[in-house]
Design a protein around this motif. Structure first.
Motif, mmCIF file in Angstrom:
data_model
loop_
_atom_site.group_PDB
_atom_site.id
_atom_site.type_symbol
_atom_site.label_atom_id
_atom_site.label_comp_id
_atom_site.label_asym_id
_atom_site.label_seq_id
_atom_site.Cartn_x
_atom_site.Cartn_y
_atom_site.Cartn_z
ATOM 1 N N LYS A 98 0.608 -1.329 -0.074
ATOM 2 C CA LYS A 98 -0.242 0.175 0.218
ATOM 3 C C LYS A 98 0.889 1.422 0.496
ATOM 4 C CE LYS A 98 -2.970 -2.972 1.294
ATOM 5 N NZ LYS A 98 -1.905 -4.251 0.982
ATOM 6 N N ASP A 99 0.217 2.553 -0.255
ATOM 7 C CA ASP A 99 0.994 3.658 -0.006
ATOM 8 C C ASP A 99 1.203 4.760 0.843
ATOM 9 O OD1 ASP A 99 -0.336 6.003 -1.485
ATOM 10 O OD2 ASP A 99 -1.291 4.731 -0.176
ATOM 11 N N ILE A 100 1.283 3.660 2.145
ATOM 12 C CA ILE A 100 1.159 4.306 3.867
ATOM 13 C C ILE A 100 2.483 4.055 4.188
ATOM 14 C CG2 ILE A 100 -0.131 4.790 6.251
ATOM 15 C CD1 ILE A 100 -2.317 3.692 4.623
ATOM 16 N N MET A 101 2.723 4.977 4.508
ATOM 17 C CA MET A 101 4.385 5.051 5.043
ATOM 18 C C MET A 101 4.154 4.526 6.679
ATOM 19 S SD MET A 101 7.314 5.005 3.958
ATOM 20 C CE MET A 101 7.169 6.536 2.423
ATOM 21 N N ARG A 102 4.914 3.464 6.988
ATOM 22 C CA ARG A 102 5.157 3.394 8.237
ATOM 23 C C ARG A 102 6.348 3.089 9.152
ATOM 24 N NH1 ARG A 102 1.621 -2.144 8.082
ATOM 25 N NH2 ARG A 102 2.470 -2.405 9.795
ATOM 26 N N THR A 158 5.896 6.864 -13.177
ATOM 27 C CA THR A 158 4.736 7.261 -12.641
ATOM 28 C C THR A 158 3.707 7.202 -13.359
ATOM 29 O OG1 THR A 158 5.150 9.506 -12.759
ATOM 30 C CG2 THR A 158 6.036 8.227 -11.371
ATOM 31 N N ALA A 159 2.078 6.974 -12.486
ATOM 32 C CA ALA A 159 0.960 7.026 -13.745
ATOM 33 C C ALA A 159 1.220 8.489 -13.882
ATOM 34 C CB ALA A 159 -0.128 7.413 -12.227
ATOM 35 N N GLU A 160 1.594 9.878 -13.605
ATOM 36 C CA GLU A 160 1.496 10.815 -13.876
ATOM 37 C C GLU A 160 2.133 11.264 -15.234
ATOM 38 O OE1 GLU A 160 3.625 13.828 -11.976
ATOM 39 O OE2 GLU A 160 2.452 15.346 -12.740
ATOM 40 N N LYS A 161 3.335 10.510 -15.596
ATOM 41 C CA LYS A 161 4.389 10.403 -16.502
ATOM 42 C C LYS A 161 3.706 9.518 -17.819
ATOM 43 C CE LYS A 161 8.088 12.028 -15.281
ATOM 44 N NZ LYS A 161 9.144 11.050 -14.018
ATOM 45 N N ASN A 201 -1.628 -8.930 -13.041
ATOM 46 C CA ASN A 201 -0.192 -9.984 -13.189
ATOM 47 C C ASN A 201 0.014 -9.909 -14.642
ATOM 48 O OD1 ASN A 201 2.053 -10.273 -12.377
ATOM 49 N ND2 ASN A 201 1.535 -12.783 -13.307
ATOM 50 N N LEU A 202 0.061 -8.191 -15.671
ATOM 51 C CA LEU A 202 0.184 -8.072 -17.156
ATOM 52 C C LEU A 202 1.663 -6.522 -16.527
ATOM 53 C CD1 LEU A 202 -2.763 -8.289 -19.034
ATOM 54 C CD2 LEU A 202 -1.132 -9.551 -19.372
ATOM 55 N N LEU A 203 1.034 -5.937 -15.677
ATOM 56 C CA LEU A 203 1.769 -5.269 -14.388
ATOM 57 C C LEU A 203 2.262 -5.881 -13.507
ATOM 58 C CD1 LEU A 203 0.706 -1.533 -16.350
ATOM 59 C CD2 LEU A 203 2.082 -3.246 -17.416
ATOM 60 N N LYS A 204 3.684 -4.849 -12.967
ATOM 61 C CA LYS A 204 3.380 -5.103 -11.467
ATOM 62 C C LYS A 204 4.268 -3.475 -10.770
ATOM 63 C CE LYS A 204 6.224 -9.488 -10.464
ATOM 64 N NZ LYS A 204 7.065 -10.012 -10.106
ATOM 65 N N LYS A 205 3.387 -3.346 -9.747
ATOM 66 C CA LYS A 205 3.791 -1.994 -9.072
ATOM 67 C C LYS A 205 5.593 -1.576 -8.531
ATOM 68 C CE LYS A 205 -1.000 -0.486 -7.626
ATOM 69 N NZ LYS A 205 -1.560 -0.076 -6.291
ATOM 70 N N ASP A 243 6.627 7.867 -1.713
ATOM 71 C CA ASP A 243 5.720 7.338 -2.082
ATOM 72 C C ASP A 243 4.709 7.414 -3.183
ATOM 73 O OD1 ASP A 243 5.116 9.904 -1.481
ATOM 74 O OD2 ASP A 243 3.667 9.582 0.174
ATOM 75 N N ILE A 244 6.164 7.603 -4.188
ATOM 76 C CA ILE A 244 4.816 7.208 -5.122
ATOM 77 C C ILE A 244 4.988 5.986 -5.823
ATOM 78 C CG2 ILE A 244 4.782 8.516 -7.873
ATOM 79 C CD1 ILE A 244 5.921 10.886 -6.801
ATOM 80 N N MET A 245 3.601 5.764 -6.395
ATOM 81 C CA MET A 245 3.789 4.114 -7.395
ATOM 82 C C MET A 245 4.351 4.966 -8.962
ATOM 83 S SD MET A 245 2.630 1.679 -5.438
ATOM 84 C CE MET A 245 1.301 2.068 -4.632
#
Lengths: 139, 139
Positions: A76-80, B36-39, B67-71, B77-79
Motif C-alpha cells: 500500500k502507499d502508507i508510510m510506516r 509513474t502514473a503521471e508520466k 499480472n500484466l504489470l507490476k507495481k 511514496d509515489i507508485m
DNA sequence: CTGCGTGCAAATGGTTTGCACTACG
DNA sequence: CGTAGTGCAAACCATTTGCACGCAG
C-alpha cells in the motif's frame, strides 16, 4: 534504558529534547507491527492530547533523517516506521498488514560474498535489503 | 509482437481489449525507468488527448491485478509501474530516481538454497525480492 | 534571550469514487 | 444489446506547509 539512549542521541545530533520527540519515539518502540503515523498519533494522544498531526510528521521525518528511525514501505502507499535502525530485512505477510523485522548475519555474509565475485555492471552497491513475502503460520 | 501478446493476454483474462488499455500498456513498455502514473498520462495524451486520469489509474490497477504489470515501490511514496512481470529485483539509485530491473537466476538459486536449510520460524516464504541501493557509475 | 520546535489550519497532490455515457464482444 | 470500461469532476486522505507562539538550551 531506551529513553536515556534516545535523549543522548538527540543531543549528539544537535536536536532539542522535547516531550513530543520522546513521546513519538516511545510510541514507535512500544507499538508493534511498524506503526503508521496515524497509529502513532492515536497512541500519543492518550498522554499528549494536544500534540499536532503536523508535528508528528515533522518529528518522524527528522528522526528518520537523523537515523533514529527507519521508514518501512509496504504494498500500500502508507508510510510506516521502525525503531530498529541496524541493518535488517522485513517479512511481509501476504494476507494481513503484518510486517516483522528479520536479522540474519549469515545471510548478509552470503550475499555480500556473492556480490564480491559477481559485480553488477556500472553499479556500485551500497545496501541490499530483502523483502520476504509469505505467510505467518499462527498467532 | 508485444502488442499482440498483450491483446491475447487481455482476452485470456476475460478483459475487453480497449484502445486505452493498449495505449497504457505500450506506455509502460516504452517509457524507461518505471514510470509513474503521471508520466504515463503525459505519454498517452500525445495520441489520446481525452484519456481520463481516473481511467489510467483504474487500468493500471486492473493490469496489476491480472499480472500484466507490476507495481514498484520506492522510498518515496509515489507508485511506479513495471512491464517486466517475471521474477526480478530492483537497483535503486541513491542519488536520483532511477530504478533498473535486475534478473539473476544464480542469485535466486543461492538464496532459495539457503532458505531450504534455514527455515524462518513460523513463517512460510512465498517470494523474496531484493532492493539493491547504490550508485550508477555513468550514463 | 534566541531560534528551534510546536500547534493549528489550510493547502497540496496522488489516488479513488460515483455516475452517466460509450463501445467491445 | 448488455455490461464492462471510460470520461469527468468531485471527493478522499495521507502528508506538507506557513506562520505565530512557546519552550529548550
Amino acid at each position: 534504558m531506551t529513553n536515556d539512549f534516545f535523549r543522548e542521541q538527540l543531543k549528539q545530533k544537535g536536536l532539542k529534547v522535547t516531550p513530543q520527540r520522546v513521546a513519538i519515539y516511545e510510541a514507535v518502540v512500544n507499538l508493534n507491527n511498524h506503526p503508521t503515523a496515524e497509529k502513532i498519533i492515536d497512541y500519543i494522544r492518550r498522554n499528549h492530547p494536544n500534540i499536532a498531526i503536523g508535528t508528528v510528521y515533522k518529528v518522524l521525518d527528522s528522526l528518520v533523517d537523523n537515523n533514529l528511525l527507519k521508514k518501512v514501505k509496504n504494498d500500500k502507499d502508507i508510510m510506516r516506521y521502525d525503531a530498529v535502525v541496524s541493518h535488517h530485512h522485513h517479512l511481509y505477510c501476504s494476507e494481513t498488514d503484518r510486517i516483522e523485522d528479520y536479522e540474519d548475519e549469515l545471510l548478509d555474509k552470503l550475499i555480500n560474498e556473492y556480490f564480491k565475485n559477481k559485480k553488477i555492471e556500472k553499479f556500485e552497491i551500497q545496501d541490499i535489503t530483502l523483502q520476504i513475502t509469505g505467510k505467518f503460520n499462527n498467532n
